[in-house]
Scaffold this motif. Sequence first.
Motif, mmCIF file in Angstrom:
data_model
loop_
_atom_site.group_PDB
_atom_site.id
_atom_site.type_symbol
_atom_site.label_atom_id
_atom_site.label_comp_id
_atom_site.label_asym_id
_atom_site.label_seq_id
_atom_site.Cartn_x
_atom_site.Cartn_y
_atom_site.Cartn_z
ATOM 1 N N LEU A 30 49.402 38.452 37.608
ATOM 2 C CA LEU A 30 49.159 39.115 36.329
ATOM 3 C C LEU A 30 48.762 40.571 36.518
ATOM 4 C CD1 LEU A 30 47.171 36.337 34.411
ATOM 5 C CD2 LEU A 30 49.490 37.150 33.894
ATOM 6 N N MET A 31 47.916 40.805 37.519
ATOM 7 C CA MET A 31 47.444 42.161 37.766
ATOM 8 C C MET A 31 48.582 43.053 38.268
ATOM 9 S SD MET A 31 44.104 43.276 40.010
ATOM 10 C CE MET A 31 43.058 42.119 39.118
ATOM 11 N N GLU A 32 49.478 42.466 39.057
ATOM 12 C CA GLU A 32 50.618 43.226 39.566
ATOM 13 C C GLU A 32 51.482 43.714 38.408
ATOM 14 O OE1 GLU A 32 53.842 42.785 43.204
ATOM 15 O OE2 GLU A 32 53.032 40.991 42.260
ATOM 16 N N TRP A 72 40.720 45.692 32.565
ATOM 17 C CA TRP A 72 41.169 44.423 33.136
ATOM 18 C C TRP A 72 40.305 43.264 32.656
ATOM 19 C CZ3 TRP A 72 44.875 41.636 34.884
ATOM 20 C CH2 TRP A 72 44.586 40.425 35.517
ATOM 21 N N LEU A 73 38.988 43.430 32.665
ATOM 22 C CA LEU A 73 38.096 42.366 32.221
ATOM 23 C C LEU A 73 38.356 42.008 30.760
ATOM 24 C CD1 LEU A 73 34.687 43.354 33.870
ATOM 25 C CD2 LEU A 73 36.250 41.539 34.568
ATOM 26 N N THR A 74 38.590 43.025 29.943
ATOM 27 C CA THR A 74 38.878 42.790 28.531
ATOM 28 C C THR A 74 40.174 42.009 28.367
ATOM 29 O OG1 THR A 74 37.769 44.851 27.939
ATOM 30 C CG2 THR A 74 39.225 43.897 26.284
ATOM 31 N N LYS A 75 41.168 42.324 29.166
ATOM 32 C CA LYS A 75 42.457 41.639 29.098
ATOM 33 C C LYS A 75 42.346 40.206 29.612
ATOM 34 C CE LYS A 75 47.101 41.726 31.137
ATOM 35 N NZ LYS A 75 47.805 41.435 29.870
ATOM 36 N N ASP A 76 41.608 40.018 30.695
ATOM 37 C CA ASP A 76 41.610 38.724 31.372
ATOM 38 C C ASP A 76 40.608 37.732 30.790
ATOM 39 O OD1 ASP A 76 42.765 37.098 33.398
ATOM 40 O OD2 ASP A 76 40.948 37.324 34.605
ATOM 41 N N GLN A 77 39.544 38.225 30.170
ATOM 42 C CA GLN A 77 38.476 37.344 29.713
ATOM 43 C C GLN A 77 38.965 36.199 28.813
ATOM 44 O OE1 GLN A 77 37.117 37.217 26.464
ATOM 45 N NE2 GLN A 77 35.172 36.157 26.795
ATOM 46 N N PRO A 78 39.831 36.450 27.828
ATOM 47 C CA PRO A 78 40.257 35.338 26.973
ATOM 48 C C PRO A 78 41.048 34.266 27.725
ATOM 49 C CG PRO A 78 40.766 37.460 25.947
ATOM 50 C CD PRO A 78 40.416 37.734 27.377
#
Length: 220
Positions: free
Chosen positions: A71-73, A87-93
């Motif tokens: 996902l990060m790539e 990134w944290l905002t995107k991944d948290q949910p």
Amino acid sequence: MRITLAEEIMLLSLDDESGAARQRQSAGWAVAGAILLELVMAERVSVSGKYLELRNTEPTGEQLLDGRIRLMETWLRGRSKRRVTDWLTKDQPKAVGAALESLSERGLVVAQVHKVFGVFPQRRYPEADGTVERALRERLRAVVLDGAEPDERTAGLIALIHSAKLHRLAFPGRQPDGLTARTAEIADGQWAAESVRLAIRDMQAAMVAVTTVTVLTATT
């Protein structure tokens, strides 16, 4: 059984009997931060100041972590680095669901679907095997309450618990005021390689910043 830091936070968050997640929003930030920290410790990601960079896309062997690498790539495509908070905002949910799915696949929780008001489906994860969680809580008690020296992973976990204010989940029945001095000491200590220590510091700041924005948005 060794599990990831993110899964450990989810085990602390879940009510053993009902399978409901407690302090879900705060735990969600900690889970996302835990995955990122684990990738830093595995030397797949580096964090410098407010930015993260994907350094190595080789699989770690942990499905939860390797899914985040992919996902990060994609997220970083065309850029060498981006902000940790983004990134944290995107991944948290998504991170919470991924950690719960991993725990279910390991047989530590069982996925159940309940209907709220007989209509709306709600998924919960009651405990199926409590041995891993009991060992986890004993490890945390030994370090925070008994003063044992933490290993790198335990120190990282405690730093995340401290930054996301999950003391009540980790130490039920105890007042957070009596724990924060010790967890702060561990969070700020020279217990890990410099890059990992700085990553913890930056993620702590990121979680505070994102949570503050969320609260302000909800109240305006």
